[in-house]
Design an enzyme around this catalytic site. Sequence first.
Site, PDB file in Angstrom:
ATOM      1  N   SER A  14       0.838  -1.190   0.000  1.00 32.67           N
ATOM      2  CA  SER A  14       0.000   0.000   0.000  1.00 32.67           C
ATOM      3  C   SER A  14       0.882   1.252   0.000  1.00 32.67           C
ATOM      4  CB  SER A  14      -0.973  -0.036   1.177  1.00 32.67           C
ATOM      5  OG  SER A  14      -1.944   0.969   1.065  1.00 32.67           O
TER       6      SER A  14
ATOM      7  N   ASP B 155      -8.293  -5.145  -6.642  1.00 31.25           N
ATOM      8  CA  ASP B 155      -7.872  -3.938  -5.933  1.00 31.25           C
ATOM      9  C   ASP B 155      -8.180  -2.709  -6.785  1.00 31.25           C
ATOM     10  OD1 ASP B 155      -6.627  -1.959  -4.469  1.00 31.25           O
ATOM     11  OD2 ASP B 155      -4.654  -2.908  -4.449  1.00 31.25           O
TER      12      ASP B 155
ATOM     13  N   HIS C 129      -8.150  -4.417  -1.934  1.00 34.59           N
ATOM     14  CA  HIS C 129      -6.826  -3.890  -1.605  1.00 34.59           C
ATOM     15  C   HIS C 129      -6.181  -4.608  -0.435  1.00 34.59           C
ATOM     16  CE1 HIS C 129      -3.552  -1.119  -1.197  1.00 34.59           C
ATOM     17  NE2 HIS C 129      -3.932  -0.739   0.006  1.00 34.59           N
ATOM     18  N   ASP C 130      -6.956  -4.959   0.573  1.00 30.53           N
ATOM     19  CA  ASP C 130      -6.402  -5.579   1.772  1.00 30.53           C
ATOM     20  C   ASP C 130      -5.984  -7.035   1.578  1.00 30.53           C
ATOM     21  OD1 ASP C 130      -6.298  -3.455   3.457  1.00 30.53           O
ATOM     22  OD2 ASP C 130      -8.008  -4.029   4.708  1.00 30.53           O
TER      23      ASP C 130
END
EC number: 2.3.1.31
Length: 397
Positions: free
Chosen positions: A159, A328, A361-362
């Site tokens: 990230s 993502d 995203h995670d």
Amino acid sequence: MDMTGATHTTDDDRSETDEGPTTVNVGQFEFERGGSVDLDVAYETYGDPTNPPVLVAHALTGSQYVAGAAPEELGAQAGSWWDDIVGQGRPLDTREFFVVSANVPGSCYGTTGPASEGPDGEPYGPDFPAVTVTDWVRAQAQLLDHLGIDTLYAVVGGSVGGMNAIEWAKQYPERVERVAAIATAPRLDAQMLALDAIARRAITSDPNFGDGRYYGDEHPDEGLATARRIGHVQYLSKTSLEDRFGRRAAERAITAIDDPTADAFPYRDVVSYLDYNAERFTERFDANSYLYLLRAMDEYDLARGAGSDAAALAGFDGEALVVSYTGDWHFTVEQAETLATAFEHAGAAVSHRVVDSDYGHDAFLVEPETVGAPLSAFLDGGAEKAGFAPVHASLFS
């Protein structure tokens, strides 16, 4: 060198803490956008310091406690965020590497930030200088100087931590041999900038925010909670939200202020999830720090001052691993391919691994196996051994 706190090593080389963060004072630190403070950098180390050093950069609200528990006063959510990646027998094997992780300037986990005590004995608040990703890298470099580390075997980050990692290749190309940039990009796109701006406005519009000098009984918790809800939506994909929650009702009673019609309709499970995580977040994080770190991520641009991404990386002659996720939409596969291409055009050996995942995203945190395999191969044999996953043209249409 002024060092406080204590770090212990368990049988599997993952640290536990005594009274609080281990810190190094690096002296008066000049920030890129102006201003200076007497800067403490909080950090953790894992493994044998005689082994090749690897720096792990945390994500937006992460801490230096990449593995193992954080001190009790910081809350359980502050630690163990990459336990499956760092430790004995894990991809970042602490029997083979000396792992260093540092909390970034502007945060609230031990490194000096807006909530820290200033020269007048009061928290800095809005008087704390603006921070950039470049500042984070420079502070980490000064920490490594104190630790006697000249050259990193690798820097790894996900990230905004991935932005941190690639900025190492730009600022200190002679000090890092390998860069692993995971679920990241050379810059944010307009949609993410817009959502982050709304999150910041939620905080600054809270009546308890005032001018950012709220360090008393009342904090802007409602605004911070709303900002965090926005963040959690960014971290999950549309498919992931549907699969996990759908439209089902929550099993617990509503805990947040809602509209006047709330009693006439179900309290949805997806809303309960956002409320719960927002409540927990306000217990452990500082609103000013959230504003500062969001801004640092938003304003990052690898090409700034260099003309292009490739030019920014021209001094780096090491190897790079880029990992991206199909689900993502915070940092997209297309953006990751732009980064990988920049490394290639700069002359670095690079592997771009595209992971087919609907999580969002995670995924790099909650699906650690998707990081572990390519990262292990990369650390062991470089970009060639890490290999390439196919990048389908349909992803960019």
